[in-house]
Enzyme design. Structure first.
Site, PDB file in Angstrom:
ATOM      1  N   GLY A  19      57.825 110.360  49.838  1.00  0.00           N
ATOM      2  CA  GLY A  19      58.204 110.309  48.433  1.00  0.00           C
ATOM      3  C   GLY A  19      58.435 111.723  47.940  1.00  0.00           C
ATOM      4  O   GLY A  19      57.527 112.563  48.044  1.00  0.00           O
ATOM      5  N   CYS A  35      53.321 101.101  48.867  1.00  0.00           N
ATOM      6  CA  CYS A  35      54.742 101.338  48.538  1.00  0.00           C
ATOM      7  C   CYS A  35      55.409 100.093  47.962  1.00  0.00           C
ATOM      8  O   CYS A  35      56.640  99.967  47.993  1.00  0.00           O
ATOM      9  CB  CYS A  35      55.498 101.847  49.758  1.00  0.00           C
ATOM     10  SG  CYS A  35      54.838 103.389  50.419  1.00  0.00           S
ATOM     11  N   VAL A  42      53.521 102.879  44.618  1.00  0.00           N
ATOM     12  CA  VAL A  42      52.150 103.330  44.764  1.00  0.00           C
ATOM     13  C   VAL A  42      51.838 103.632  46.229  1.00  0.00           C
ATOM     14  O   VAL A  42      52.309 102.943  47.129  1.00  0.00           O
ATOM     15  CB  VAL A  42      51.158 102.275  44.218  1.00  0.00           C
ATOM     16  CG1 VAL A  42      51.239 100.972  45.006  1.00  0.00           C
ATOM     17  CG2 VAL A  42      49.734 102.814  44.220  1.00  0.00           C
TER      18      VAL A  42
END
Length: 261
Positions: A152, A181, A79
């Protein structure tokens, strides 16, 4: 080889995602060259393929009250948070267009190198950390390294999408909504907090694009509008896939703050 760069201003996440999808398909068809989209997003949380929803610490009610969207996407990683004051970059690259061809790991290392050099221009020493993707400040004494940029990516048939998020003047309190993360034992920081001179988004954007040119050995071409990049469907052959531009992008083209015109 030329890299076309577009400053999209502030764009909602769903529109940015749709635009990436359009450009990835055009890159697959070789109807456009390599492209770098630079932009900001309103507050949004994104969940990568390897993410755990437990790393979102805020309740759905709190997120709704603060107008923070949540999107599950196909990039790698856990995330992360995007928001105002954060420079987001989406390179749409064909890794096969480089000589030698770039692999996924080499590509990510080059993204990190771009951001490390850009931070260095502001007097901020940054580094890679083994086993952790992204860019981090150096630790010293009792001070631990902090994450200043997240990376990412998604790669489909050699074409990249998603990319990086560099905290420039980001309100770091918004990171309290998540475990960034999925890493609970390190804090985040920004260029604004670490730099010798106060950064501006425009200045950082140009610095990052310059280092994309150096690290990837590309000639940078800034485009004035989306129309300068997208091919004219009328000039295509009957076999061409019709060009589909997200409706929100069409609407935003004429709005001054989006920098499309």
């Amino acid at each position: 080889m030329i890299l076309s760069v577009l400053d999209l201003g502030r764009l909602d996440y769903a529109t940015g995602l749709a635009l990436q999808k359009t450009l990835v398909e055009l890159r697959h068809q070789q109807r456009i060259g390599n492209v770098l989209l630079l932009l900001e997003h309103p507050p949004v949380l994104t969940l990568g393929r390897n993410s755990s929803r437990s790393n979102i610490l805020a309740s759905d009610e709190m997120l709704a009250a603060r107008d923070v969207e949540v999107h599950e996407i196909n990039r790698g990683g856990d995330v992360t948070y995007h928001g105002p004051g954060q420079l987001v970059g989406y390179p749409i690259f064909d890794l096969r267009s480089f000589s030698p061809r770039l692999g996924a790991v080499d590509y990510v290392r080059k993204l990190e190198e771009v951001l490390i050099r850009a931070c260095g221009d502001y007097g901020v020493r940054t580094q890679r950390i083994a086993g952790r993707t992204g860019v981090w400040t150096f630790a010293g004494g009792s001070v631990q390294e902090k994450k200043i940029a997240a990376i990412g990516v998604h790669i489909s048939r050699g074409i990249t999408s998603h990319g990086f998020a560099l905290n420039v003047t980001t309100d770091l309190r918004d990171f309290n909504l998540i475990v960034p993360c999925g890493i609970a034992d390190r804090d985040v920081t920004s260029l604004e907090l670490e730099a010798e001179n106060a950064p501006t988004m425009e200045g950082v954007m140009h610095t990052v694009s310059r280092y994309f040119g150096q690290v990837f050995d590309l000639q940078i071409l800034w485009l004035e509008s989306l129309e300068d990049l997208l091919p004219d469907p009328a000039k295509g052959s009957a076999q061409d896939t019709p060009l589909s531009i997200p409706n929100e992008v069409k609407r935003l083209r004429g709005e001054k703050e989006t920098h499309f015109a």
